[in-house]
Write a protein that holds these residues in place. Structure first.
Motif, PDB file in Angstrom:
ATOM      1  N   PRO A  64       0.828  -1.211   0.000  1.00 36.38           N
ATOM      2  CA  PRO A  64       0.000   0.000   0.000  1.00 36.38           C
ATOM      3  C   PRO A  64       0.859   1.256   0.000  1.00 36.38           C
ATOM      4  CG  PRO A  64      -0.758  -1.569   1.669  1.00 36.38           C
ATOM      5  CD  PRO A  64       0.544  -2.079   1.153  1.00 36.38           C
ATOM      6  N   ARG A  65       0.254   2.345  -0.392  1.00 31.50           N
ATOM      7  CA  ARG A  65       0.961   3.624  -0.513  1.00 31.50           C
ATOM      8  C   ARG A  65       1.615   4.046   0.806  1.00 31.50           C
ATOM      9  NH1 ARG A  65      -0.269   7.789  -4.103  1.00 31.50           N
ATOM     10  NH2 ARG A  65      -2.222   6.755  -4.614  1.00 31.50           N
ATOM     11  N   ASP A  66       0.916   3.833   1.949  1.00 35.18           N
ATOM     12  CA  ASP A  66       1.412   4.329   3.237  1.00 35.18           C
ATOM     13  C   ASP A  66       2.184   3.277   4.031  1.00 35.18           C
ATOM     14  OD1 ASP A  66      -0.727   2.693   3.698  1.00 35.18           O
ATOM     15  OD2 ASP A  66      -1.800   4.068   5.021  1.00 35.18           O
ATOM     16  N   ALA A  67       2.523   2.139   3.416  1.00 41.06           N
ATOM     17  CA  ALA A  67       3.258   1.086   4.135  1.00 41.06           C
ATOM     18  C   ALA A  67       4.669   1.541   4.478  1.00 41.06           C
ATOM     19  CB  ALA A  67       3.301  -0.185   3.294  1.00 41.06           C
ATOM     20  N   LYS A  68       5.137   1.118   5.652  1.00 36.19           N
ATOM     21  CA  LYS A  68       6.504   1.427   6.080  1.00 36.19           C
ATOM     22  C   LYS A  68       7.327   0.163   6.278  1.00 36.19           C
ATOM     23  CE  LYS A  68       5.140   5.719   8.374  1.00 36.19           C
ATOM     24  NZ  LYS A  68       4.969   6.403   9.676  1.00 36.19           N
ATOM     25  N   ASP A  69       6.645  -0.940   6.588  1.00 33.42           N
ATOM     26  CA  ASP A  69       7.351  -2.212   6.761  1.00 33.42           C
ATOM     27  C   ASP A  69       7.049  -3.115   5.565  1.00 33.42           C
ATOM     28  OD1 ASP A  69       4.676  -2.381   7.551  1.00 33.42           O
ATOM     29  OD2 ASP A  69       5.023  -4.041   8.923  1.00 33.42           O
ATOM     30  N   PHE A  70       8.082  -3.474   4.840  1.00 31.38           N
ATOM     31  CA  PHE A  70       7.935  -4.320   3.645  1.00 31.38           C
ATOM     32  C   PHE A  70       8.480  -5.702   4.001  1.00 31.38           C
ATOM     33  CE2 PHE A  70       9.444  -0.026   1.994  1.00 31.38           C
ATOM     34  CZ  PHE A  70       8.173   0.520   2.032  1.00 31.38           C
ATOM     35  N   ASP A  71       7.568  -6.620   4.364  1.00 28.79           N
ATOM     36  CA  ASP A  71       8.065  -7.921   4.825  1.00 28.79           C
ATOM     37  C   ASP A  71       8.040  -9.002   3.753  1.00 28.79           C
ATOM     38  OD1 ASP A  71       5.329  -8.192   4.815  1.00 28.79           O
ATOM     39  OD2 ASP A  71       5.140  -8.609   6.960  1.00 28.79           O
ATOM     40  N   ASP A  72       7.560  -8.686   2.546  1.00 26.29           N
ATOM     41  CA  ASP A  72       7.587  -9.690   1.480  1.00 26.29           C
ATOM     42  C   ASP A  72       7.970  -9.052   0.150  1.00 26.29           C
ATOM     43  OD1 ASP A  72       4.988  -8.972  -0.078  1.00 26.29           O
ATOM     44  OD2 ASP A  72       4.298  -9.144   1.989  1.00 26.29           O
ATOM     45  N   ALA A  73       8.640  -9.824  -0.681  1.00 24.19           N
ATOM     46  CA  ALA A  73       9.042  -9.374  -2.023  1.00 24.19           C
ATOM     47  C   ALA A  73       8.887 -10.534  -2.994  1.00 24.19           C
ATOM     48  CB  ALA A  73      10.485  -8.885  -2.013  1.00 24.19           C
ATOM     49  N   LEU A  74       8.768 -10.208  -4.262  1.00 26.19           N
ATOM     50  CA  LEU A  74       8.666 -11.211  -5.324  1.00 26.19           C
ATOM     51  C   LEU A  74       9.846 -11.056  -6.279  1.00 26.19           C
ATOM     52  CD1 LEU A  74       4.864 -10.935  -6.214  1.00 26.19           C
ATOM     53  CD2 LEU A  74       5.958 -12.840  -5.037  1.00 26.19           C
ATOM     54  N   SER A  75      10.328 -12.170  -6.791  1.00 28.85           N
ATOM     55  CA  SER A  75      11.347 -12.118  -7.846  1.00 28.85           C
ATOM     56  C   SER A  75      10.911 -13.051  -8.967  1.00 28.85           C
ATOM     57  CB  SER A  75      12.715 -12.551  -7.311  1.00 28.85           C
ATOM     58  OG  SER A  75      12.734 -13.943  -7.018  1.00 28.85           O
ATOM     59  N   ILE A  76      11.393 -12.771 -10.162  1.00 24.80           N
ATOM     60  CA  ILE A  76      11.062 -13.643 -11.290  1.00 24.80           C
ATOM     61  C   ILE A  76      12.195 -13.564 -12.325  1.00 24.80           C
ATOM     62  CG2 ILE A  76       9.654 -11.780 -12.325  1.00 24.80           C
ATOM     63  CD1 ILE A  76       7.975 -14.056 -13.650  1.00 24.80           C
ATOM     64  N   LYS A  85      13.083   0.080  14.786  1.00 21.73           N
ATOM     65  CA  LYS A  85      14.342  -0.127  14.069  1.00 21.73           C
ATOM     66  C   LYS A  85      14.310  -1.420  13.267  1.00 21.73           C
ATOM     67  CE  LYS A  85      19.324  -0.396  14.389  1.00 21.73           C
ATOM     68  NZ  LYS A  85      20.536  -0.375  15.211  1.00 21.73           N
ATOM     69  N   LEU A  86      13.660  -2.451  13.823  1.00 23.54           N
ATOM     70  CA  LEU A  86      13.585  -3.733  13.114  1.00 23.54           C
ATOM     71  C   LEU A  86      12.510  -3.709  12.036  1.00 23.54           C
ATOM     72  CD1 LEU A  86      14.041  -6.409  15.931  1.00 23.54           C
ATOM     73  CD2 LEU A  86      15.680  -5.714  14.201  1.00 23.54           C
ATOM     74  N   CYS A  87      11.283  -3.307  12.415  1.00 24.59           N
ATOM     75  CA  CYS A  87      10.163  -3.450  11.472  1.00 24.59           C
ATOM     76  C   CYS A  87      10.240  -2.472  10.307  1.00 24.59           C
ATOM     77  CB  CYS A  87       8.818  -3.348  12.186  1.00 24.59           C
ATOM     78  SG  CYS A  87       8.481  -1.774  12.969  1.00 24.59           S
ATOM     79  N   ASN A  88      10.744  -1.264  10.534  1.00 21.63           N
ATOM     80  CA  ASN A  88      10.769  -0.265   9.465  1.00 21.63           C
ATOM     81  C   ASN A  88      12.137  -0.090   8.815  1.00 21.63           C
ATOM     82  OD1 ASN A  88       8.108   0.145  10.030  1.00 21.63           O
ATOM     83  ND2 ASN A  88       8.362   2.161  10.945  1.00 21.63           N
ATOM     84  N   GLN A  89      13.184  -0.667   9.435  1.00 23.05           N
ATOM     85  CA  GLN A  89      14.523  -0.449   8.888  1.00 23.05           C
ATOM     86  C   GLN A  89      15.255  -1.767   8.601  1.00 23.05           C
ATOM     87  OE1 GLN A  89      16.741   2.520  11.248  1.00 23.05           O
ATOM     88  NE2 GLN A  89      14.790   3.285  12.003  1.00 23.05           N
TER      89      GLN A  89
END
Length: 737
Positions: free
Chosen positions: A270-282, A333-337
């Motif tokens: 989402p636009r206002d997300a600060k913690d990115f806990d998942d990513a996709l690769s292909i 520090k952990l969740c956002n950085q």
């Protein structure tokens, strides 16, 4: 069992009652089966057996006996002293729940010993009164609950009172001046009860925290959290501990992992997300095969079991998402950085890596600790824009324009060079989704109200969160990863025992609720076959939800259908996930914001290294705690939405809106405004054109004289009459045509 008693053909009810009573008194500690009762009393005729069953039913209603299991009866011992939990209610109808799981027992206020809600107590059953409910008296308070109360402080000359909406207290809490902790009249405060003197009407408390002035945004949001016993600040000691953690990724650590930093990887949030806990690769590995990676922040590398951060994370169990803020499970520090998969930064991840063909069939997969590097941070609107620009978006998405990324934004970069990868993933996701629903998944695509908030926290407008293809793309690959790792542990040969694991389970719907749903939708001209196997019932529910889409009764039918479903929860005992139509499912993909995901990461690592199965009882207890905290967080989120709805509508007093009747009670009707989904009540007192009775079975009010009905799903016009922020209540009045 002794000599048979005579139960003649024409025995009276009074005589047979005495015989049944004598039999239970003779065998006080035994469980008597129905056929044994018939045999011992010599009841051989059908009328005498029916009469005996009527007497047993009367005794059950009087709580003189209990039935467990079916047709097995035991005498309730009126002198029994039991231990359990006390539950206080504002109406004085308090209850005592025994530890043995028996039925709740009424405790009148005069017999409560001033016990508080949640106290562990000892209770004695009172002597039975014919045709009265079973009652108990609290004789000892073993352990006080840690419950606190939230409300508005009302100060007088020498004392103050806490005015609280807590429904477990009938009286306000008295606070002496020495217990105010600097709080002033009108402040929102948290209070703990310190004593309740015998014979006193009000309990005595002390202020433990001052949240701010009533009506201030921060004070009200913190009050909502405190109301549910949830944290509204992060302990400084834990944050300082997190700040001291070594966060550098060493070459030695990289050498132990699969290095995927050169693979195209991106996050979609989402636009206002600060913690990115998942990513996709292909990446393409042959003419018809792609390697697709689902990469999850490796929180377990930084949060070790039993550490200060781990204990705080377990206590919280989840991040909490209120309208205007996030209360994180982990230190910022952990969740956002450190753990957040921010673009152009090397990150430690735990990855499920699939080899898939164009039909989204998994040809191979493996689980690995990895190091990755995100090439780009997407927001959903950007991905949606790419899909729409290339004719890949679903027709339903084009009908719901929603928010779009602004190309004039200085932070905006064209995503065209990612288009091939996004389109390929989207096509795979659609195929995964198609197969999932073909196998019996239930489709609930409900739009959720959200608010635009100004700098002071005041809502300025309402918009709706609608899941489009971009959202579903991410969802399907997360579901695939969760299901795959759950199967890897739980799906073992018949002659082997699966190791203890944390599953996300969702049981089949309650058959009685489904039958009730079928009766209800019939009133709108819809049919629902509530019998059949799991897949058949799911298909029938999906057909119903598709049929009501766009109809005036859509929201009501969806709401009642949701109520017929069981709640999903965490457990070590796998029963599958009915809503998703998965035999095995877990939560692996969000360890930054959910503690069960962190548990799953640790278990997967342990078992991959050849570790033995963990203790099931310990992990089941952790699952129960996580499920309870998840429910509390959801309640707090709903409460914050309700508060903002009332705050938003306060600026619209006297205005008229079109709405849909969303609830019917004996107190009045609930109406949801169509354009913004804000819900309020039309009190029964406002329905003064007739005397209305409540038809609970058919969800409607019926006028006695004119026979006018107000039913669920009816369209009405309402005027905003009152907006009570303190109680989070909206009152409407009907505008009659």
């Amino acid at each position: 069992m002794g000599k048979k008693k005579k139960g003649g053909k024409h025995i009276t009810k009074k005589a047979l009652t005495a015989m049944v009573d004598a039999m239970f008194q003779e065998h006080q500690s035994e469980t008597l089966e129905l056929k044994v009762i018939f045999r011992e009393l010599g009841l051989v005729t059908h009328p005498s057996k029916l009469l005996c069953m009527d007497i047993l039913q009367d005794m059950l209603l009087d709580d003189y006996i209990t039935e467990k299991p079916l047709y097995h009866y035991t005498l309730n011992n009126p002198t029994q002293v039991m231990t359990g939990v006390f539950h206080r209610k504002a109406n004085g109808k308090n209850t005592f729940v025994p530890d043995d799981g028996g039925v709740p027992i009424l405790v009148a206020e005069r017999n409560s010993l001033h016990a508080m809600d949640g106290d562990r107590v000892q209770a004695a059953l009172l002597a039975r009164r014919k045709r009265h409910m079973r009652e108990a008296q609290i004789v000892e308070i073993i352990e006080r609950s840690d419950k606190s109360f939230v409300g508005k402080l009302q100060c007088h000359r020498d004392i103050a009172f806490l005015l609280t909406e807590d429904r477990t207290l009938a009286n306000d809490i008295l606070i002496p001046r020495s217990g105010l902790k600097g709080a002033k009249d009108g402040d929102k405060v948290i209070v703990k009860i310190v004593e309740w003197p015998e014979g006193a009407k009000n309990p005595v408390g002390k202020v433990v925290d001052v949240l701010g002035k009533t009506g201030e945004n921060d004070a009200e949001m913190h009050a909502i959290l405190a109301e549910y016993g949830l944290p509204y600040s992060y302990p400084k000691a834990v944050e300082e501990y997190a700040n001291r953690l070594p966060t550098e990724i060493t070459e030695q650590e990289i050498s132990r992992r699969e290095d995927l930093r050169d693979v195209m990887t991106f996050t979609i949030d989402p636009r206002d997300a600060k913690d990115f806990d998942d990513a996709l690769s292909i990446r393409k590995i042959s003419s018809n095969l792609w390697e697709v990676g689902v990469h999850i922040a490796d929180v377990s590398h930084y949060v070790t079991e039993g550490s200060m951060i781990d204990k705080e994370a377990y206590k919280r169990a989840t991040s909490i998402y209120l309208v205007d803020r996030t209360i994180p499970m982990l230190p910022e520090k952990l969740c956002n950085q450190v753990c957040s998969l921010r673009p152009d930064e090397d990150k430690l991840t735990y990855s499920v890596i699939f080899v898939m063909n164009a039909k989204a069939e998994v040809k191979d997969w493996h689980l690995a600790h990895t190091v990755t590097r995100s090439n780009r941070r997407f927001i959903y609107e950007e991905v949606q824009q790419v899909l729409e620009a290339h004719g890949e978006a679903s027709p339903e998405d084009l009908k719901n324009p929603g928010d779009h990324c602004d190309p004039e934004n200085p932070d905006y970069e064209p995503a065209e060079h990612f288009a091939t990868e996004l389109i390929t993933l989207n096509r795979m996701a659609k195929e995964l989704r198609r197969r999932r629903f073909q196998q019996g998944a239930v489709e609930f695509d409900r739009c959720e109200p959200r608010f635009e908030i100004d700098a002071t926290g005041k809502p300025t407008s309402v918009y709706f969160k609608v899941a489009k293809d971009a959202n579903k793309l991410v969802e399907e690959f997360m579901l695939l990863a969760n299901r795959t790792v759950a199967e890897s542990i739980g799906n073992v040969p018949k002659n082997k025992n699966a190791k203890t694991f944390v599953y996300r389970i969702h049981d089949l719907p309650d058959p009685n609720k489904l039958m009730h749903l079928a009766d209800f939708v019939l009133k709108f001209g819809h049919k629902l076959k509530a019998t059949g196997n799991r897949a058949e019932i799911s298909r029938n529910i999906n057909k119903l939800l598709a049929d009501v889409k766009g109809a005036r009764e859509q929201n009501v039918v969806e709401t009642i259908t949701l109520r017929s479903m069981m709640k999903a929860k965490y457990s070590t005992f796998n029963v599958g996930h009915y809503g998703l139509a998965f035999d095995f499912y877990t939560h692996f993909t969000s360890p930054i914001r959910r503690y069960p995901d962190l548990m799953v990461h640790r278990l997967l690592t342990r078992y991959a290294e050849g570790g033995r199965s963990v203790m099931r009882d310990k992990y089941e207890e952790m699952c129960e705690h996580s499920s309870e905290m998840e429910q509390l967080a959801a309640q707090a989120e709903r409460s914050s939405i309700k508060y903002k709805q009332v705050e938003f509508m306060k600026d619209h007093l006297g205005e008229e809106f079109q709405g849909t009747i969303s609830g019917v009670t004996e107190f009045g009707i609930y109406v949801e405004i169509n354009e913004n989904k804000c819900e309020g009540m039309v009190p029964m007192a406002d329905l003064n054109d007739d005397y209305y009775t409540f038809d609970e079975r058919n969800y409607r009010l019926v006028g006695r004289r004119r026979h006018h009905c107000y039913s669920l799903g009816d369209q009405v016009t309402v005027k905003v009459a009152r907006a009570n922020l303190e109680r989070k209540l909206l009152d409407f009045s009907l505008v009659r045509e």
